[in-house]
Design an enzyme around this catalytic site. Structure first.
Site, PDB file in Angstrom:
ATOM      1  N   LYS A 266       0.845  -1.279  -0.066  1.00 42.65           N
ATOM      2  CA  LYS A 266      -0.095   0.119   0.130  1.00 42.65           C
ATOM      3  C   LYS A 266       0.964   1.232  -0.163  1.00 42.65           C
ATOM      4  O   LYS A 266       1.861   1.440   0.935  1.00 42.65           O
ATOM      5  CB  LYS A 266      -0.835   0.026   1.165  1.00 42.65           C
TER       6      LYS A 266
HETATM    7  O1  G3P Z   1      -7.610   1.616   5.436  1.00 41.93           O
HETATM    8  C1  G3P Z   1      -7.984   2.796   5.147  1.00 41.93           C
HETATM    9  C2  G3P Z   1      -9.274   3.366   5.437  1.00 41.93           C
HETATM   10  O2  G3P Z   1     -10.290   2.310   5.270  1.00 41.93           O
HETATM   11  C3  G3P Z   1      -9.492   4.099   6.573  1.00 41.93           C
HETATM   12  O3  G3P Z   1     -10.685   4.192   7.103  1.00 41.93           O
HETATM   13  O4  G3P Z   1     -12.271   4.876   8.982  1.00 41.93           O
HETATM   14  O5  G3P Z   1      -9.887   5.531   8.948  1.00 41.93           O
HETATM   15  O6  G3P Z   1     -11.310   6.647   7.378  1.00 41.93           O
HETATM   16  P1  G3P Z   1     -11.148   5.395   8.118  1.00 41.93           P
END
Ligand code: G3P
Length: 217
Positions: free
Chosen positions: A87
């Site tokens: 990533k």
């Molecule tokens: O893994 C990346 C993403 O899904 C992060 O989500 O909830 O931290 O905005 P969030």
């Protein structure tokens, strides 16, 4: 549509794997830190543990930001297991890293995508996945789902093989809307996957069937 789980929690990953619908896992540095993992060796061991549970792709994020450092990190991560997808953030150096890794046959997930233009550049560089963050756009009163729709249209215009991996999912509704809009993958916390299963009429209907079946035995 593929279902990934967005967590570094091994119990959540096992639960989703046991459901029989799991296609992969995404992690990020914040999710790893939340599990209390510290130090390079512990991080690598944790990625190996995740790969041992799931049958699909496992996104492991680089934590450096310069081209040379990200390439070095990516090589270490990719060598951990064939399931690892590296990533990489959508930055100038990140784009170059994606291009280099693509030429080496190392798969990438371009993260922190908040605009169609960023997704277009990542696809052009050869990213395996792009990760548009829906919930974080919604959080600032922008339409996260609209971003999925725009990226879908652009990728279809040019037959890009890069897959749209909808991330930052906040609810089960996000998942169904992403499916309607043609996202290739949705990565979500376990909670939203489980809530997708629930319907009060299913619960009521099953309770009634169980009650009525008592005379059928
Ligand atoms: O893994 C990346 C993403 O899904 C992060 O989500 O909830 O931290 O905005 P969030």
């Amino acid at each position: 549509m593929k279902f990934f789980i967005d967590t570094a929690n091994l119990d959540h990953i096992k639960t989703a794997q046991d459901l029989g619908i799991l296609d992969g896992v995404t992690t990020n540095p914040s999710l790893m830190a939340k599990e209390g993992i510290t130090g390079n060796d512990a991080v690598k061991a944790h990625y190996k543990a995740i790969c041992d549970i799931v049958d699909g792709d496992v996104s492991a994020e680089v934590i450096s930001t310069t081209y040379d450092e990200m390439i070095a990190e990516a090589h270490v991560l990719a060598a951990l297991d064939p399931k690892i997808v590296v990533k990489v953030p959508i930055t100038v150096d990140g784009l170059k890293v994606i291009k280099t890794l693509a030429s080496e046959g190392i798969r990438t997930n371009c993260t922190l995508i908040f605009s169609p233009g960023q997704a277009l550049l990542a696809a052009k560089a050869g990213a395996t996945y792009v990760s548009p963050f829906l919930g974080r756009l919604d959080d600032i009163c922008q339409d996260g789902l609209n971003l999925i729709e725009e990226i879908r249209e652009i990728f279809d215009n040019y037959d890009f093989t890069t897959e749209i991996l909808a991330a930052s999912i906040r609810s089960p509704l996000h998942i169904t809307y992403c499916a309607k809009l043609g996202a290739d993958v949705v990565t979500s916390p376990l909670d939203s996957i489980l809530r997708l299963l629930k319907h009060p009429l299913t619960d009521n209907g099953l309770a009634q069937f169980i009650k009525d079946s008592s005379n059928l035995k």
